[in-house]
Design a protein around this motif. Structure first.
Motif, PDB file in Angstrom:
ATOM      1  N   THR A   1      -5.573  -1.938  -2.894  1.00  0.00           N
ATOM      2  CA  THR A   1      -5.718  -3.360  -2.580  1.00  0.00           C
ATOM      3  C   THR A   1      -5.159  -3.672  -1.205  1.00  0.00           C
ATOM      4  OG1 THR A   1      -5.536  -3.926  -4.924  1.00  0.00           O
ATOM      5  CG2 THR A   1      -5.155  -5.693  -3.351  1.00  0.00           C
ATOM      6  N   TYR A   2      -4.004  -3.106  -0.902  1.00  0.00           N
ATOM      7  CA  TYR A   2      -3.388  -3.321   0.417  1.00  0.00           C
ATOM      8  C   TYR A   2      -4.304  -2.816   1.534  1.00  0.00           C
ATOM      9  CZ  TYR A   2      -0.623  -2.171   4.497  1.00  0.00           C
ATOM     10  OH  TYR A   2      -0.198  -2.032   5.784  1.00  0.00           O
ATOM     11  N   LEU A   3      -4.794  -1.593   1.416  1.00  0.00           N
ATOM     12  CA  LEU A   3      -5.597  -1.003   2.485  1.00  0.00           C
ATOM     13  C   LEU A   3      -6.935  -1.724   2.649  1.00  0.00           C
ATOM     14  CD1 LEU A   3      -4.876   2.805   1.968  1.00  0.00           C
ATOM     15  CD2 LEU A   3      -4.097   1.362   3.846  1.00  0.00           C
ATOM     16  N   ARG A   4      -7.555  -2.145   1.558  1.00  0.00           N
ATOM     17  CA  ARG A   4      -8.837  -2.842   1.665  1.00  0.00           C
ATOM     18  C   ARG A   4      -8.699  -4.191   2.377  1.00  0.00           C
ATOM     19  NH1 ARG A   4      -9.776  -1.024  -4.041  1.00  0.00           N
ATOM     20  NH2 ARG A   4     -11.186   0.776  -3.910  1.00  0.00           N
ATOM     21  N   ILE A   5      -7.570  -4.847   2.189  1.00  0.00           N
ATOM     22  CA  ILE A   5      -7.391  -6.172   2.780  1.00  0.00           C
ATOM     23  C   ILE A   5      -6.803  -6.084   4.183  1.00  0.00           C
ATOM     24  CG2 ILE A   5      -6.164  -8.370   2.550  1.00  0.00           C
ATOM     25  CD1 ILE A   5      -6.335  -7.997  -0.483  1.00  0.00           C
ATOM     26  N   VAL A   6      -5.754  -5.278   4.348  1.00  0.00           N
ATOM     27  CA  VAL A   6      -5.024  -5.247   5.615  1.00  0.00           C
ATOM     28  C   VAL A   6      -5.610  -4.245   6.608  1.00  0.00           C
ATOM     29  CG1 VAL A   6      -2.730  -5.006   6.662  1.00  0.00           C
ATOM     30  CG2 VAL A   6      -2.944  -5.916   4.350  1.00  0.00           C
ATOM     31  N   GLY A   7      -6.211  -3.169   6.117  1.00  0.00           N
ATOM     32  CA  GLY A   7      -6.748  -2.134   6.995  1.00  0.00           C
ATOM     33  C   GLY A   7      -7.645  -2.652   8.112  1.00  0.00           C
ATOM     34  N   PRO A   8      -8.588  -3.570   7.825  1.00  0.00           N
ATOM     35  CA  PRO A   8      -9.464  -4.058   8.895  1.00  0.00           C
ATOM     36  C   PRO A   8      -8.748  -4.822  10.013  1.00  0.00           C
ATOM     37  CG  PRO A   8     -10.483  -4.432   6.748  1.00  0.00           C
ATOM     38  CD  PRO A   8      -9.078  -3.971   6.488  1.00  0.00           C
ATOM     39  N   ALA A   9      -7.480  -5.150   9.821  1.00  0.00           N
ATOM     40  CA  ALA A   9      -6.719  -5.841  10.879  1.00  0.00           C
ATOM     41  C   ALA A   9      -5.862  -4.881  11.694  1.00  0.00           C
ATOM     42  CB  ALA A   9      -5.825  -6.922  10.256  1.00  0.00           C
ATOM     43  N   TYR A  10      -5.937  -3.580  11.399  1.00  0.00           N
ATOM     44  CA  TYR A  10      -5.116  -2.608  12.122  1.00  0.00           C
ATOM     45  C   TYR A  10      -5.412  -2.607  13.622  1.00  0.00           C
ATOM     46  CZ  TYR A  10      -3.090  -0.287   8.007  1.00  0.00           C
ATOM     47  OH  TYR A  10      -2.374   0.009   6.882  1.00  0.00           O
ATOM     48  N   GLY A  11      -6.640  -2.938  14.011  1.00  0.00           N
ATOM     49  CA  GLY A  11      -6.971  -2.963  15.435  1.00  0.00           C
ATOM     50  C   GLY A  11      -6.124  -3.965  16.200  1.00  0.00           C
TER      51      GLY A  11
ATOM     52  N   PHE B   1      -0.599  11.566  -2.045  1.00  0.00           N
ATOM     53  CA  PHE B   1       0.813  11.395  -2.357  1.00  0.00           C
ATOM     54  C   PHE B   1       1.099  11.156  -3.839  1.00  0.00           C
ATOM     55  CE2 PHE B   1      -0.108   9.775   1.906  1.00  0.00           C
ATOM     56  CZ  PHE B   1       0.635  10.662   2.657  1.00  0.00           C
ATOM     57  N   GLY B   2       0.063  11.043  -4.648  1.00  0.00           N
ATOM     58  CA  GLY B   2       0.303  10.834  -6.069  1.00  0.00           C
ATOM     59  C   GLY B   2      -0.951  10.347  -6.772  1.00  0.00           C
ATOM     60  N   ASN B   3      -0.894  10.274  -8.097  1.00  0.00           N
ATOM     61  CA  ASN B   3      -2.039   9.814  -8.871  1.00  0.00           C
ATOM     62  C   ASN B   3      -1.672   8.764  -9.897  1.00  0.00           C
ATOM     63  OD1 ASN B   3      -0.628  11.362 -10.685  1.00  0.00           O
ATOM     64  ND2 ASN B   3      -2.197  12.959 -10.894  1.00  0.00           N
ATOM     65  N   ASP B   4      -0.494   8.159  -9.775  1.00  0.00           N
ATOM     66  CA  ASP B   4      -0.103   7.092 -10.688  1.00  0.00           C
ATOM     67  C   ASP B   4      -1.087   5.929 -10.551  1.00  0.00           C
ATOM     68  OD1 ASP B   4       2.221   5.783 -12.396  1.00  0.00           O
ATOM     69  OD2 ASP B   4       1.607   4.305 -10.887  1.00  0.00           O
ATOM     70  N   PRO B   5      -1.654   5.446 -11.637  1.00  0.00           N
ATOM     71  CA  PRO B   5      -2.703   4.416 -11.561  1.00  0.00           C
ATOM     72  C   PRO B   5      -2.256   3.137 -10.845  1.00  0.00           C
ATOM     73  CG  PRO B   5      -2.664   5.393 -13.742  1.00  0.00           C
ATOM     74  CD  PRO B   5      -1.466   5.921 -13.015  1.00  0.00           C
ATOM     75  N   GLN B   6      -1.025   2.654 -11.135  1.00  0.00           N
ATOM     76  CA  GLN B   6      -0.591   1.414 -10.490  1.00  0.00           C
ATOM     77  C   GLN B   6      -0.324   1.637  -9.012  1.00  0.00           C
ATOM     78  OE1 GLN B   6       2.688  -0.627 -12.323  1.00  0.00           O
ATOM     79  NE2 GLN B   6       2.618  -2.334 -10.872  1.00  0.00           N
ATOM     80  N   MET B   7       0.221   2.805  -8.661  1.00  0.00           N
ATOM     81  CA  MET B   7       0.438   3.113  -7.251  1.00  0.00           C
ATOM     82  C   MET B   7      -0.886   3.116  -6.497  1.00  0.00           C
ATOM     83  SD  MET B   7       0.226   5.583  -4.676  1.00  0.00           S
ATOM     84  CE  MET B   7       0.296   7.282  -5.272  1.00  0.00           C
ATOM     85  N   ILE B   8      -1.901   3.772  -7.071  1.00  0.00           N
ATOM     86  CA  ILE B   8      -3.213   3.831  -6.437  1.00  0.00           C
ATOM     87  C   ILE B   8      -3.832   2.435  -6.344  1.00  0.00           C
ATOM     88  CG2 ILE B   8      -5.574   4.682  -6.681  1.00  0.00           C
ATOM     89  CD1 ILE B   8      -3.725   6.864  -5.831  1.00  0.00           C
ATOM     90  N   ALA B   9      -3.701   1.647  -7.413  1.00  0.00           N
ATOM     91  CA  ALA B   9      -4.304   0.312  -7.436  1.00  0.00           C
ATOM     92  C   ALA B   9      -3.681  -0.604  -6.378  1.00  0.00           C
ATOM     93  CB  ALA B   9      -4.157  -0.305  -8.828  1.00  0.00           C
ATOM     94  N   THR B  10      -2.342  -0.627  -6.323  1.00  0.00           N
ATOM     95  CA  THR B  10      -1.669  -1.490  -5.347  1.00  0.00           C
ATOM     96  C   THR B  10      -1.952  -1.042  -3.924  1.00  0.00           C
ATOM     97  OG1 THR B  10       0.124  -1.915  -6.927  1.00  0.00           O
ATOM     98  CG2 THR B  10       0.555  -2.431  -4.615  1.00  0.00           C
ATOM     99  N   GLY B  11      -1.853   0.274  -3.686  1.00  0.00           N
ATOM    100  CA  GLY B  11      -2.112   0.790  -2.351  1.00  0.00           C
ATOM    101  C   GLY B  11      -3.544   0.546  -1.908  1.00  0.00           C
TER     102      GLY B  11
END
Length: 428
Positions: free
Chosen positions: A333-343, A321-331
């Motif tokens: 961080t979110y996925l690394r922390i919250v992703g394992p709780a998706y179950g 969806f994009g290559n903006d550095p801050q967008m990638i960095a924030t997204g």
């Protein structure tokens, strides 16, 4: 439902080609549009399917057919009210979520189109829920897939234009959604009118008991859905206040994968509503509980797998969806922390649908409230104390674990069937 969710992904991918302002504008509109999808399909739609399934399970076919017109009327009325809210107050809402300038203008262009035609979404999901209530999952699925197939070429055509078709920009993406939704609605209506559906459109005098049978499940489910969307809306606001527009784009793009868990769980939840509701109506409580637990376990495994993959390779998703550095960095961080709780999110959602089938929504309501309080209250507190988005995402993770665990423990303890609501209608 996976195909239906992909409409948002397709739109986001094409809109991302218009730049970061368009992507940010879409990020702030999407939670509200997804909330409408959840309310019409998962909340009121679940109430519709549950009422019809319980009526058919109890061999009250006349009531089941009378519920059809009541279902259509309820969804259309609610759809008109919801559309008016976003058409009137959309701009201040999106501004509060972090969009301004060109991003806010883009948000309004997209919002005015999709919410201007959103009553079609409510009507489409009413018809799909009627059919699902009879146990038929194939026809609604095929109709939605046809719509997605049409959306794939229509969206870029209207966004960028070609030949005599003018480029409508981000508004073109909205028009593509409206047009394909209208087509799917017509297909579903045609199926019911053809006489091949177990229930038909038949004139029915307004009856409060029939409306109440839908609303007593759908209204509480709507509150639960609003809790989910409000959590994302307020979290988006917290992210915007702490990190600005690019951080909002990153969180919104990452959270899009979380939203993808909702229709994925609905793919199992739709059958669970019909299975649990029909068995409750027929007095087969043990079978209803067994089906709910098996469905919940299946969804947990699938959504946890998706979450772990996203946590390990977040850039594979965000880079679409994009290559903006801050967008990638924030997204990331979110996925690394919250992703394992998706179950746990998927587990709670699947059992939320099972609770709809039983006509008992108290535990999903309690769990949704707990998630909202921990996510927003806890998230605001850690932001005040640390100023770090990382700790905000930790609060979101804790909230998801508590959400799924609360509903699972309640269902496993037998509350789903022990308190299952008896059919309130007179056998016909």
């Amino acid at each position: 439902m996976l195909a239906q969710a992909s409409t948002g992904l397709i739109e986001t991918w094409w809109v991302s080609k218009l730049g970061s302002d368009a992507l940010t504008g879409m990020a702030v509109v999407f939670p509200g549009f997804m909330m409408m999808q959840m309310l019409s399909a998962g909340a009121m739609g679940g109430g519709i399917s549950s009422a019809i399934a319980r009526a058919l399970g109890a061999r009250r076919h006349h009531d089941a057919e009378a519920l059809v017109m009541h279902a259509v009327g309820i969804n259309v009325i609610i759809g008109l009210v919801g559309a008016a809210i976003f058409l009137i107050w959309g701009r201040p809402l999106y501004h509060a979520m972090g969009a301004d300038g060109a991003a806010l203008d883009a948000a309004m262009q997209y919002s005015n189109v999709v919410f201007g035609g959103s009553v079609l979404v409510w009507l489409m999901n009413a018809l799909a829920s009627i059919i699902r209530g009879t146990g038929n999952m194939l026809v609604p699925s095929l109709a939605v897939c046809v719509g997605v197939v049409l959306l794939v070429p229509l969206s870029p055509l209207l966004i960028f234009g070609y030949g005599p078709v003018p480029a409508l920009g981000i508004a073109g993406g909205g028009w593509a959604v409206v047009v394909t939704t209208a087509i799917v609605t017509a297909v579903l209506a045609g199926y019911i009118l053809s006489g091949r559906c177990m229930v038909q459109f038949k004139p029915a005098r307004p009856r409060w008991d029939l409306s109440a049978d839908i609303l007593r499940v759908g209204a509480i489910a709507a509150v639960v859905s609003l809790q989910t969307s409000l959590t994302v809306l307020l979290t988006t606001g917290l992210v915007g206040a702490a990190g600005g527009g690019d951080a909002v784009a990153g969180y919104g793009t990452g959270a899009r994968l979380e939203y993808l868990m909702i229709p994925l769980a609905f793919g199992f939840g739709g059958p669970l509503v019909a299975l649990v509701g029909t068995n409750i109506g027929a007095g087969q409580n043990d079978r209803a509980l067994r089906g709910a637990l098996i469905g919940g376990a299946m969804v947990f495994v699938i959504t946890e797998t998706v979450g772990l993959v996203a946590a390990i390779w977040p850039a594979a998703w965000l880079g679409l969806f994009g290559n903006d550095p801050q967008m990638i960095a924030t997204g990331s961080t979110y996925l690394r922390i919250v992703g394992p709780a998706y179950g746990f999110f998927g587990l709670g959602l699947s059992l939320y649908f099972a609770s709809q089938g039983a006509g008992r929504m108290i535990w999903p309501l309690v769990a949704g409230l707990a998630r909202l309080v921990i996510s927003i209250g806890g998230g605001w507190l850690v932001l005040r104390l640390t100023g770090s988005l990382t700790w905000l995402f930790v609060a979101l993770t804790v909230a998801l674990v508590i959400y799924g665990s609360t509903i699972a423990i309640a269902v496993a303890s037998g509350s789903l069937v022990q308190a299952a609501a008896p059919a309130p209608l007179t056998p016909s």
